[in-house]
Each structure stands twice: as structure tokens, then as C-alpha cells.
Scaffold this motif. Sequence first.
Motif, mmCIF file in Angstrom:
data_model
loop_
_atom_site.group_PDB
_atom_site.id
_atom_site.type_symbol
_atom_site.label_atom_id
_atom_site.label_comp_id
_atom_site.label_asym_id
_atom_site.label_seq_id
_atom_site.Cartn_x
_atom_site.Cartn_y
_atom_site.Cartn_z
ATOM 1 N N UNK A 79 0.726 -1.004 0.128
ATOM 2 C CA UNK A 79 -0.104 -0.112 -0.109
ATOM 3 C C UNK A 79 0.877 1.246 0.057
ATOM 4 N N UNK A 80 1.713 1.235 -1.038
ATOM 5 C CA UNK A 80 2.555 2.576 -1.299
ATOM 6 C C UNK A 80 2.873 2.867 -2.601
ATOM 7 N N UNK A 81 3.063 4.069 -2.673
ATOM 8 C CA UNK A 81 3.374 4.537 -4.160
ATOM 9 C C UNK A 81 5.070 4.490 -4.197
ATOM 10 N N UNK A 82 5.496 4.139 -5.291
ATOM 11 C CA UNK A 82 7.072 4.076 -5.387
ATOM 12 C C UNK A 82 7.307 4.688 -6.679
ATOM 13 N N UNK A 87 15.555 5.661 -0.929
ATOM 14 C CA UNK A 87 16.550 4.815 -0.963
ATOM 15 C C UNK A 87 17.367 4.705 -2.042
ATOM 16 N N UNK A 88 18.191 3.579 -2.280
ATOM 17 C CA UNK A 88 19.352 3.762 -3.223
ATOM 18 C C UNK A 88 18.545 3.883 -4.742
ATOM 19 N N UNK A 89 17.507 3.337 -4.963
ATOM 20 C CA UNK A 89 17.047 3.272 -6.631
ATOM 21 C C UNK A 89 15.631 3.371 -6.668
ATOM 22 N N UNK A 90 14.796 3.758 -5.483
ATOM 23 C CA UNK A 90 13.517 4.179 -5.553
ATOM 24 C C UNK A 90 13.215 5.131 -4.449
ATOM 25 N N UNK A 91 12.149 5.656 -4.379
ATOM 26 C CA UNK A 91 11.555 6.518 -3.381
ATOM 27 C C UNK A 91 10.371 6.065 -3.175
ATOM 28 N N UNK A 92 9.571 6.720 -2.126
ATOM 29 C CA UNK A 92 8.067 6.585 -1.825
ATOM 30 C C UNK A 92 7.589 8.040 -2.012
ATOM 31 N N UNK A 93 6.223 8.036 -2.426
ATOM 32 C CA UNK A 93 5.528 9.368 -2.395
ATOM 33 C C UNK A 93 4.302 9.375 -1.719
ATOM 34 N N UNK A 94 4.151 10.654 -1.374
ATOM 35 C CA UNK A 94 2.863 11.154 -0.680
ATOM 36 C C UNK A 94 2.214 11.972 -1.538
ATOM 37 N N UNK A 95 0.804 12.345 -1.082
ATOM 38 C CA UNK A 95 0.084 13.297 -1.841
ATOM 39 C C UNK A 95 -0.719 14.404 -1.058
ATOM 40 N N UNK A 96 -0.282 15.398 -1.156
ATOM 41 C CA UNK A 96 -0.702 16.598 -0.484
ATOM 42 C C UNK A 96 -2.156 17.072 -0.816
ATOM 43 N N UNK A 97 -2.596 16.524 -2.253
ATOM 44 C CA UNK A 97 -3.971 16.748 -2.536
ATOM 45 C C UNK A 97 -4.708 15.359 -3.015
ATOM 46 N N UNK A 98 -5.036 15.598 -4.519
ATOM 47 C CA UNK A 98 -5.454 14.381 -4.934
ATOM 48 C C UNK A 98 -4.455 13.084 -5.154
ATOM 49 N N UNK A 99 -5.191 11.863 -5.105
ATOM 50 C CA UNK A 99 -4.465 11.050 -5.313
ATOM 51 C C UNK A 99 -4.764 10.220 -6.452
ATOM 52 N N UNK A 100 -3.650 9.799 -7.558
ATOM 53 C CA UNK A 100 -3.919 9.328 -8.821
ATOM 54 C C UNK A 100 -4.647 7.833 -8.727
ATOM 55 N N UNK A 101 -5.195 7.405 -9.727
ATOM 56 C CA UNK A 101 -5.828 6.034 -9.735
ATOM 57 C C UNK A 101 -4.804 4.999 -9.791
#
Length: 697
Positions: free
Chosen positions: A329-332, A372-386
Motif C-alpha cells: 500500500x505505497x506509491x513508489x 532509498x538507493x534506486x527508488x523513493x516513496x511518494x505521498x500526496x498533498x492533494x488528490x491521489x491518482x488511480x
Amino acid sequence: MPKLYALLVAVNQYPNTPGAQLAGPIGDLEKIEDYLAQSYAQDLFSSVHIQKLTSPASDPADLPSKANIVEGFTQFLGQAQAGDTVLFYYSGHGVREQTDIKAFSRAEIDGYIANITAYDFNINAANTGQTLLSDKELRYLIRQLAEDENGQPKAHVVTIFDCCHSGENTRSPEKMQKEAIARQIVRKAISGRAKEGFIFHKDPAVAAKLNKSAPLNELLPLGAHVMLAACREVELAWEYPNVGGAFTAALVDVLKKHEGLISYQELHSRILNRMRFFFNKDQEARDYRQTPQLFVQGISPEAHFHQFLSNAPQERSGAFPVEYAVQEREWRLGAGALHGINPRQGEQSNAVQVFDPKNPALEFPAKISAVFPSHSTLSWPQAVPATNGNWYAKIEGLSIPPLSIYLSGDAQGVEFARLGLNRLTQETASAWFREVPDESQADYVLEARDGLWFTQHPFDYRPLLVPIRYLDNGKLLDNKWVTVFKDFEQMAKWHYLKNLEYFSSSATNQRSNSDGPIEVRLFVQLAGGIEERVFPKDGQFLIPLTLAEPQKSIRFELENRSDQLLYCSLAFMDYQFGFYSAGIMMRAQQGLEKNAVFYSKQDGKDKYLEFGPGNYVKTYQWPGEEYYLKLIVSRTPFNLEAFDMDGLPLPGDQYTGPKRKLLPKSPVLDWEIRTYQFFFTNPYFNEEKAKSLAMGM
């Protein structure tokens, strides 16, 4: 147009091995077949030819026996000509096998060879070799497809394995015996076969080398190919009801969303970022982590960015893939510290805009929540995409400092270089380097003299790279701009990677390079086979050479001293601005349990690597050869091979132009990157000669 030949193998039923039956492989094969039937896949080729071997099958000729699989390679896939593409897809079980052939055992971390199993495999049979196809036999078959009899490139070879332990191209029939919380898969190695039991023993050239105990790369040279695998060799490939194999489902879904227009690198990044990364031993009965693998073997590192199956170079847009990991359950985001994102908490100033390339007006601002070394995780201050969208991200403010370049020498050559480099910089929106007005401010100098461009250190006449001719019989050569531009771009990337270091907590910031969770050990071989360990001092391994002993044999070890499974790499960076993820160790990345040890690659008949000063260092009187080792350690997998760069060409000693005038135990961590300098002294070094060369005398 090229043709495509696809051999698809799936084994659900093993009639001779009770308890080893599988549910998903044939369904996964059908997903691959359905993708190949799509118009956008068909349009890449003049014709698409498919052969399927499955168990069960109504016709014995369609059963995946070892003989039928080998015949599928030699007769069906063997029809491919130069420029065609061949695809081998396999899903089924596999086993490890003992071997007395040293060339084989030396090439494996655990000393065993891996095998995929034919449908009639029987673990209790006396001669199991008749139903096993080893990774060495696959190596032999792949080379016949990838090269013609003269050693010239032939077909583009792609192999895909959706199976447990597929980092070694195998799936274990003993997987259900795995302990509930164990990370290492328990696999019993079956008794080994004699050399006559391998399909290549009848090949006179191979047989002769077998008898001489030739090393693996000489015995069975590696044919150029791309391999996609469902997981690491110590992991399981999971399948789910109404989904089938998680890897194949993700693979086909990504391919269809992109309509086949995707590079191997992006395809792997998207699949990897969908999969399970973490394991909580206190909450889970099984380890569901699955780390898809990408190997681009025997091809230029640029092949990572070629299009899936067609092998056509893909234009790089500067955007990074974004995926939603359902299980966690995370955006990468497919970019991390290695790409230039600042890993320090509270210091990320990168503006991120997530968008759909088919609808650029649809944008979602995002924040980087963890790096992280080759990826990051994202959070959404407003709307979240599908969560099922085909998303990319543009990132502003990457923390990669540009190289400072000073242009000097002949006025015509300087202005011509400035014009070309400025034009290419604007066309590509590149920020890898910038021109400075004074040589004392420069990282490097591009000097024009005698119709050639020389790359040099400031205030030093000695060339670092092969000179590039920009003037031929009084005519300016426009296309030479591109070579200089690409050289500077690679040099900037190399410097960024060399200087990148990160310790995951304030406590570890104060540690020396020897205090990390992974200990790096260097050994030098002395006379009589005795070893001596060399300890780093201030992050440098110094190895003196003498005229009596102008080269040394060395090896490395990495040991995990923490209490957790860690993924680690020891990349090798040379003074030619090359970066090699697997230049030192046997794998580009290895998962290490507590107290586990990861060894140097074993090229040849022993475990040592030979180092000594080359002609360039001796000719231009450099004090030694300087290398860097990049240790990357992480709780989560990372992708390092995409950063591989072949070294730039060194100058020869043929140029004799006019002389240049001088101008004035460890805590638990998320991940770390450490740098070690690796320096061999030049026993032929003469300080006075070096000064003369630097002054152009």
C-alpha cells in the motif's frame, strides 16, 4: 523486418514426482501468448512463430521433455537469422545439482549448478540428468542462437523465468518444505552427473576444453542475451487465486499498458516496484518478498534501455516510472539517491509532478516521503491518482552537481566546441556540465590543438582520453560534438556516483568505513599461496607495487555483521570513468543473511583478480592506478546494473603534437552507501618525468 520465434514452456504436472504439482504455469503461458497476439506486438515483426510445450498435453510431442526442450532450441528457435528475436519462456520446478567439474562449481556462490526440470523428472531416479536441463546447458544453447559460426552477432535472445529461485533459473520442488519464517530456502542438491551427461559433451571443441579443465568463460563463452527472472535465488515466486504467477501478471500488465513500447530497464523497474519488499518475522508466517531480476549479459550497458523484444534503442524522456505496490500500500517512484534525489530527511526540495503521458494535462503534485538507493516513496498533498494508471514523474532539483569545464587552445577549436556543446545542451536540456571562465575553477580542461580536442586535468598537459579530431583537411567535423558531449555526461555521472555517500542515522554518520553492517575485506596473495589481509586507512586500500613485483593477485569478501537480511553490492569504478556493478563480486547484488559471506568473482582457475599498472599509467607517469569501490547496503532491493558504464577510451602514445603553454556492529539500518579508494602504486613512476609531461616538455 525481423521475425520473432517464441518457445513457451510450462509444467503444471510432474507425474513422476508426487507432491510437486503446480497450478499456475500454463495460465501464465497463456498470458504471454495473449500478449504476443496483440497487434502492437505483432507489428514489431514481419512474422511471429510460437511453439508451446506443456504438461499436461494431449500430444506426447508437445510435452516438455528434456529432448523436446533442447530440440525447441536447436530446431525451432534455431531458425532465427541475424536481426531476428528469440524468446524462451519457462515456468516450472528446478533443482540444484552437485558437480565435480570445477569450472562449473567456481561459477556458483554455493558450488552447485542449477537446473530446470522436464515434466518427467523423478527425484529418486538413478539418472536424473536425462530430465534436467542445467544452467550451463542453457548457456551453451543460448550462445548458438546469439552468435553465428564466425562469432558474429545473430539473434536477439530474451529469456523469461517465472519460477522460484529464478535468480539461478530454477524452481524448487521442495519449496513446500520451507520453514515458516526462514529466509533461506532449504534445497537439497541431488547427486551430480558425469560430464557425458551434459548435452554439449559431444561437441569436440567443448569436450577438449572440459578435459583440460578450462575456466567457464573459455569452456562455454557467454552468449549475449537478456534475462528477466521472477525473484532472487533465495526467494519464492508467488501465485495467487484468479491471478496466477504474480511476476507474469505484473509483466504482462505493464507490457499491455505500454503497448510494448517500453525498455527492459523501465519494465524491470515497474515490476520491481509493484512487488513485496519487506518481511516482518513477528507478523507473517511466510516470507512473501519477491524481487524480480534483470540481467543484460554480454551486451553494452546501453542495452538496458532498448525496447522489449524489438531491441530498438528507446529515447530517454527524463521522466521516471511511478507504480503502486498493492500489498504494501505505497506509491513508489523509480528514482532514488543513485539518480540524484537528496536522501536526507527534511532536506528533500525536489518538486515532483506525476502525469499520464497519454493525457499530459492530468498532473498530480507529489512529495517524496522516503528515499532509498534506486527508488523513493511518494505521498500526496492533494488528490491521489488511480492506482492502476500508467504514471510517470518529472523531478526538479536533482542534487547532481555539474562538471566545470574550461575551454582552451586554438581559437577556432574553442569556439567550435562551445557552439556544439551549447547546442546539444539546449537540445537535451542537460545540466551535466557547464563552462567556466578560468582554468583554476575547472574540474577538467578541453584543449584544442592541431585539429584535436584533448580532455585533461587543469594545468596538466597529459591527456586523459583518446583525442577527438574536429578538423580534417581544414573542414570542421560537426558530428564530433556528440562524442565530447557524451564523454562529459559520463564523467559527470561517474563523479556523482563516486562522491555519493549516505549513512542512515546520525549515529552512523560518525562511523569509519570499517564500522558498517557489512565488513569489506581485501586479501593479497603472497608467494607460496599465503594470503595477507590489507586493512583500509581513512577509506583507502593502499597496495604498493615494486619493480620486482609489478602486479598483485587480490580478492574481496563481504560479511553481514547485522541481525537482518541485507542486500549489498560492491561496484567497481575505474580511472577511465567506468562503473561496473559486477566488476568485482560474483553478482551485481546479493542478499546476505547474518554472518553470511559474499566472495569476489572467480574468473579463471582460481579466486584471485590480477591488478597492475597498464601502459597508459606507465607512459604518462601517473603515480599509480586509482580505483573506487562503492559499497551499497539496503534492507530493500535496489537496481544497480542500470548505472553500468563502460570505461572511456584511453589515449595511446602515438600523438606528438606541439607543446602546451602552462597557465597559472552495527545498528539496524535502512540503507547506506560507502566509498573506498583502491590504489596501486606505479613502480615505474619517475617524478621528474611526470613533471615534464605535465608541463608539456
